[in-house]
Scaffold this motif. Structure first.
Motif, short mmCIF file in Angstrom:
data_model
loop_
_atom_site.label_atom_id
_atom_site.label_comp_id
_atom_site.label_asym_id
_atom_site.label_seq_id
_atom_site.Cartn_x
_atom_site.Cartn_y
_atom_site.Cartn_z
N VAL A 39 0.85 -1.19 0.00
CA VAL A 39 0.00 0.00 0.00
C VAL A 39 0.89 1.24 0.00
CG1 VAL A 39 -1.76 1.28 1.28
CG2 VAL A 39 -1.83 -1.22 1.23
N ALA A 40 0.65 2.12 -0.95
CA ALA A 40 1.40 3.38 -1.04
C ALA A 40 0.65 4.51 -0.35
CB ALA A 40 1.68 3.72 -2.50
N VAL A 41 -0.67 4.49 -0.43
CA VAL A 41 -1.52 5.53 0.16
C VAL A 41 -2.64 4.83 0.93
CG1 VAL A 41 -3.05 7.49 -0.30
CG2 VAL A 41 -1.02 7.13 -1.73
N ARG A 42 -2.86 5.22 2.15
CA ARG A 42 -3.87 4.57 2.99
C ARG A 42 -5.16 5.40 3.07
NH1 ARG A 42 -1.71 0.26 4.94
NH2 ARG A 42 0.50 0.12 5.31
N GLN A 43 -6.27 4.69 2.98
CA GLN A 43 -7.57 5.35 3.08
C GLN A 43 -7.71 6.10 4.41
OE1 GLN A 43 -10.36 5.44 0.70
NE2 GLN A 43 -10.71 7.11 2.15
N GLU A 44 -7.21 5.51 5.48
CA GLU A 44 -7.30 6.14 6.79
C GLU A 44 -6.59 7.50 6.82
OE1 GLU A 44 -7.67 1.80 6.93
OE2 GLU A 44 -6.03 3.07 6.22
N TYR A 45 -5.46 7.58 6.14
CA TYR A 45 -4.75 8.85 6.04
C TYR A 45 -5.61 9.88 5.31
CZ TYR A 45 -1.68 12.41 4.12
OH TYR A 45 -1.14 13.61 3.74
N LEU A 46 -6.21 9.47 4.20
CA LEU A 46 -7.03 10.39 3.41
C LEU A 46 -8.23 10.89 4.20
CD1 LEU A 46 -6.92 8.56 -0.02
CD2 LEU A 46 -5.43 10.39 0.82
N ASP A 47 -8.86 9.99 4.97
CA ASP A 47 -10.03 10.37 5.77
C ASP A 47 -9.68 11.49 6.76
OD1 ASP A 47 -11.49 8.42 4.45
OD2 ASP A 47 -11.28 6.95 6.07
N ARG A 48 -8.48 11.44 7.29
CA ARG A 48 -8.04 12.44 8.26
C ARG A 48 -7.44 13.67 7.59
NH1 ARG A 48 -3.33 13.81 9.64
NH2 ARG A 48 -2.28 11.96 8.88
N ALA A 49 -6.55 13.45 6.64
CA ALA A 49 -5.74 14.54 6.10
C ALA A 49 -6.45 15.40 5.05
CB ALA A 49 -4.45 13.97 5.51
N MET A 50 -7.28 14.80 4.22
CA MET A 50 -7.90 15.61 3.16
C MET A 50 -8.72 16.77 3.72
SD MET A 50 -8.66 12.81 0.17
CE MET A 50 -8.86 13.97 -1.18
#
Length: 186
Positions: free
Chosen positions: A59-70
């Motif tokens: 995995v290069a990009v995690r959905q959990e990161y996007l949910d928080r960071a976007m």
């Protein structure tokens, strides 16, 4: 064109020494227009299309990161669910590409990412050279000019604005925010 990658291995291996220089040295941001021919651009488009089809459990990009960071870094309400996942190089920028003969280098970040991630990353790192940024958009439009490609641009903008917050890539902040405005205007 060469693609130096270790998809079958857990550790990178040296397949060949690459004698062709990278487009930029020591940094991913493009500061001057590269002199690249049609074969180079066609090779890049073909490489990105091929990479996207390679199965990966990394995995290069995690959905959990996007949910928080976007929401935090974009400052707009947005659906953070990735519309499509594909395999990506994960760190596609000008210091990982050679020219005038194309070789894609530095594969340790490979893995699943939002479809269009690599093209979006290269475009973002081109924003200081508007003619090259426009060429990236034109040459990789089949990737970027899709709903998934536009989402991938938002992902990359999120990541790079986070780096701006840490004091890196400061010169990219204004062009990233301009691109964000284009992508989120209704």
């Amino acid at each position: 064109m060469g693609i130096v990658h270790p998809f079958h291995s857990r550790l990178a291996e040296l397949y060949d020494a690459v004698a062709v220089p990278t487009i930029t040295t020591h940094e991913p941001v493009l500061r001057a227009a590269p002199d690249l021919d049609d074969a180079w651009w066609d090779g890049l488009a073909g490489a990105l299309d091929a990479i996207a089809t390679v199965p990966s459990k990394r995995v290069a990009v995690r959905q959990e990161y996007l949910d928080r960071a976007m929401p935090e870094y974009l400052g707009v309400r947005i659906d953070t669910v990735v519309p499509a996942w594909t395999t990506a190089h994960g760190d596609l920028h000008w210091a990982n590409l050679t020219g005038p003969t194309l070789t894609v280098l530095d594969w340790e970040g490979r893995g699943l990412a939002p479809a269009g991630y690599d093209a979006a990353l290269l475009h973002a790192y081109s924003l200081l050279v508007p003619d090259t940024a426009a060429e990236v958009r034109q040459r990789l439009g089949h990737i970027l000019d899709t709903p998934s490609g536009r989402f991938a641009e938002l992902v990359v903008i999120t990541e790079l604005l986070q780096t701006v917050g840490r004091g890196d890539n400061l010169e990219l902040e204004e062009p990233l925010r301009s691109r964000l405005a284009c992508l989120t205007e209704t």
